[in-house]
Write a protein that holds these residues in place. Sequence first.
Motif, PDB file in Angstrom:
ATOM      1  N   ASP A   1       0.846  -1.184   0.000  1.00  0.00           N
ATOM      2  CA  ASP A   1       0.000   0.000   0.000  1.00  0.00           C
ATOM      3  C   ASP A   1       0.887   1.240   0.000  1.00  0.00           C
ATOM      4  N   ASP A   2       0.213   2.406  -0.053  1.00  0.00           N
ATOM      5  CA  ASP A   2       0.964   3.661  -0.052  1.00  0.00           C
ATOM      6  C   ASP A   2       1.712   3.883   1.259  1.00  0.00           C
ATOM      7  N   ASP A   3       1.203   3.306   2.361  1.00  0.00           N
ATOM      8  CA  ASP A   3       1.826   3.550   3.657  1.00  0.00           C
ATOM      9  C   ASP A   3       2.830   2.468   4.046  1.00  0.00           C
ATOM     10  N   ALA A   4       3.172   1.585   3.099  1.00  0.00           N
ATOM     11  CA  ALA A   4       4.048   0.463   3.431  1.00  0.00           C
ATOM     12  C   ALA A   4       5.459   0.924   3.777  1.00  0.00           C
ATOM     13  N   GLU A   5       5.952   1.970   3.113  1.00  0.00           N
ATOM     14  CA  GLU A   5       7.345   2.357   3.298  1.00  0.00           C
ATOM     15  C   GLU A   5       7.640   2.741   4.738  1.00  0.00           C
ATOM     16  N   GLY A   6       6.784   3.577   5.327  1.00  0.00           N
ATOM     17  CA  GLY A   6       7.035   4.003   6.695  1.00  0.00           C
ATOM     18  C   GLY A   6       7.042   2.836   7.672  1.00  0.00           C
ATOM     19  N   LEU A   7       6.121   1.904   7.489  1.00  0.00           N
ATOM     20  CA  LEU A   7       6.035   0.744   8.388  1.00  0.00           C
ATOM     21  C   LEU A   7       7.257  -0.154   8.264  1.00  0.00           C
ATOM     22  N   LEU A   8       7.677  -0.445   7.018  1.00  0.00           N
ATOM     23  CA  LEU A   8       8.786  -1.377   6.813  1.00  0.00           C
ATOM     24  C   LEU A   8      10.126  -0.768   7.181  1.00  0.00           C
ATOM     25  N   ARG A   9      10.297   0.519   6.965  1.00  0.00           N
ATOM     26  CA  ARG A   9      11.573   1.154   7.355  1.00  0.00           C
ATOM     27  C   ARG A   9      11.778   1.063   8.864  1.00  0.00           C
ATOM     28  N   ASN A  10      10.692   1.132   9.606  1.00  0.00           N
ATOM     29  CA  ASN A  10      10.801   0.991  11.060  1.00  0.00           C
ATOM     30  C   ASN A  10      11.183  -0.417  11.473  1.00  0.00           C
ATOM     31  N   GLU A  11      11.036  -1.375  10.549  1.00  0.00           N
ATOM     32  CA  GLU A  11      11.378  -2.768  10.844  1.00  0.00           C
ATOM     33  C   GLU A  11      12.745  -3.157  10.300  1.00  0.00           C
ATOM     34  N   GLY A  12      13.525  -2.167   9.857  1.00  0.00           N
ATOM     35  CA  GLY A  12      14.895  -2.444   9.462  1.00  0.00           C
ATOM     36  C   GLY A  12      15.136  -2.623   7.981  1.00  0.00           C
ATOM     37  N   TRP A  13      14.138  -2.349   7.151  1.00  0.00           N
ATOM     38  CA  TRP A  13      14.341  -2.435   5.707  1.00  0.00           C
ATOM     39  C   TRP A  13      15.013  -1.160   5.219  1.00  0.00           C
ATOM     40  N   ALA A  14      15.926  -1.311   4.278  1.00  0.00           N
ATOM     41  CA  ALA A  14      16.654  -0.155   3.757  1.00  0.00           C
ATOM     42  C   ALA A  14      15.863   0.608   2.715  1.00  0.00           C
ATOM     43  N   GLY A  15      14.811   0.020   2.204  1.00  0.00           N
ATOM     44  CA  GLY A  15      13.994   0.681   1.198  1.00  0.00           C
ATOM     45  C   GLY A  15      12.778  -0.148   0.871  1.00  0.00           C
ATOM     46  N   VAL A  16      11.804   0.478   0.224  1.00  0.00           N
ATOM     47  CA  VAL A  16      10.563  -0.185  -0.163  1.00  0.00           C
ATOM     48  C   VAL A  16      10.262   0.201  -1.610  1.00  0.00           C
ATOM     49  N   LEU A  17       9.963  -0.801  -2.442  1.00  0.00           N
ATOM     50  CA  LEU A  17       9.772  -0.575  -3.872  1.00  0.00           C
ATOM     51  C   LEU A  17       8.525  -1.332  -4.337  1.00  0.00           C
ATOM     52  N   PRO A  18       7.358  -0.657  -4.375  1.00  0.00           N
ATOM     53  CA  PRO A  18       6.138  -1.336  -4.837  1.00  0.00           C
ATOM     54  C   PRO A  18       6.218  -1.659  -6.331  1.00  0.00           C
ATOM     55  N   LYS A  19       5.682  -2.815  -6.710  1.00  0.00           N
ATOM     56  CA  LYS A  19       5.600  -3.187  -8.123  1.00  0.00           C
ATOM     57  C   LYS A  19       4.270  -2.688  -8.692  1.00  0.00           C
ATOM     58  N   PRO A  20       4.285  -2.333  -9.992  1.00  0.00           N
ATOM     59  CA  PRO A  20       5.432  -2.254 -10.889  1.00  0.00           C
ATOM     60  C   PRO A  20       6.157  -0.932 -10.699  1.00  0.00           C
ATOM     61  N   TYR A  21       7.485  -0.969 -10.750  1.00  0.00           N
ATOM     62  CA  TYR A  21       8.290   0.230 -10.547  1.00  0.00           C
ATOM     63  C   TYR A  21       8.977   0.624 -11.848  1.00  0.00           C
TER      64      TYR A  21
END
Length: 541
Positions: free
Chosen positions: A506-526
Amino acid sequence: MSSSIEQIKSINHHLRHAIEQVSEGILIIESDTLQPMGPKIVFANRAAGVLSGYEPGSLTGQPIGLVYDPECLNDLVARLPRVAESTKTYQMKKDIVRKGGDRVKLRWTVSAVAGTAGEAVNYTFTLRQLGQPAETIDSHHAPPASAVADSVLNEIGKGLEISRVESLALLVGGTAHDFRNALQAIQTKLTLAQLNCPPDNPARGHIKDAEEATRHAHSLAQKILNFTKGKESKVEVVNLTEMLTDVANISVMGTQVRCEVGTVADLASVRVESLQVQQVFHNLLINACQAMPNGGVVQVEGRNYSIPAGNNLNLSAGNYVVISVRDRGIGIEASKLSRIFDSDFTTKQNGTGMGLATCKAIVERHLGAITVSSRVNVGTEFKIFLPACAPIESRGAGSAPARQTPQNSSDFPAPGTGRILVVDDTDSVREAAEQLLAHLGYQTVSASNGQEAVEKYRDSILTPEPITAVLLDMTLPGGLSGEEVKREIQQFDRNARVIATSGYFDDDAEGLLRNEGWAGVLPKPYAVEDLSSAISRAMQN
């Protein structure tokens, strides 16, 4: 899904005691009529056990032929499909074969329990001794078996319907995810084709059109995902022209109906919970399509409207947006219009009456109103009034924010350096990502599953060219999941740069995943710019 199953179990637990008190035997059998000794029994009450001589629990899972008159079994099985086609209850006098082989003639009744599509879900038998009146039980004793059975099956049916809806949501969500994976491969190939196409080649125009179609398909897939997830809406200012166009595209899929959306150029915006209001328009458009089974045109129009004080809609005076949804279908009888928004009223054979009642509740929650007018064999028109706010600029119906594909190599993002591990179970997506990364200047290594990814990362640590970042699909089927792969990699390299990618985001996935230690979030298709930017940010992290 699990919550629906638990709900069914709970209903069954609370009502089982009641159905055990009736004096009639009750047997519920499955709908599969191809078993050698007939369909299997899925439920038997206490009275059925007494009449048959078996413990009720031991009957479950056994074929109906264990207790039904064997000479008449084939005739019964042959007639069950006819029972399913009818809403009637059929009676017959047949033997029950008791445990030990004794036979006793009983009065049997059978009826079918139908699913939403009219198919038989199961069959219900009641068994009564001859000479036992149908209504021998007064209010101080057990109720008739048919009444209790209907109550149980009705409640279980509701639970099964919830389960089917949740299953459909999962299916549609999974399909949208796979669809976005396919779009990723298509978009990448179009980008590469554009780069390898001479500037004056007419094929560039076709590539550009294909890219625009891909962006529209991406937007559609996102709308479907949002619809199936049912997440809590947020109040926002909405351009209704865009919303109506998007909902119309989804609602008429697979029908012979065409939807024409027309709104005034200066249509005011509205402040609403967008997913709820989308549901209102979706319900109305689905109803319109169903009212025209042979096809036709649904007209959706939007205009600004000023409502004075003392109006018959019981609305506050002020500026509103009015949306009309008009079909040319079978219409609604005048005698039924006054009840059309009642929660227990429906004009459909298998309807629940909740659709229009829900629409009315949502509209009134937004301080608006909904009206209906209809004539039989002429058509129906619904009007929705919503309080207006200032207009906002439209970005074009149903389109994703426009992106310019690089026209040639000079338009490409600045080249990068490093070695990227690409992890994706879909070959076309994985290979396309590697090709884009190669054009961006990166070296690549790939893995098709989680275990392979962990091993390749670990093996690269002590090499002259260790992996500098990981592009990791979150939905790897079987074996390690995306989250587990990240955890394994970071156990032996806590500074590993792992970028999450998925068609589910979803649009709000980046903020949630960055807090869990991911270096970036890339929704498909990019797009290639998104890929380059995500890796650059991860490298700087």
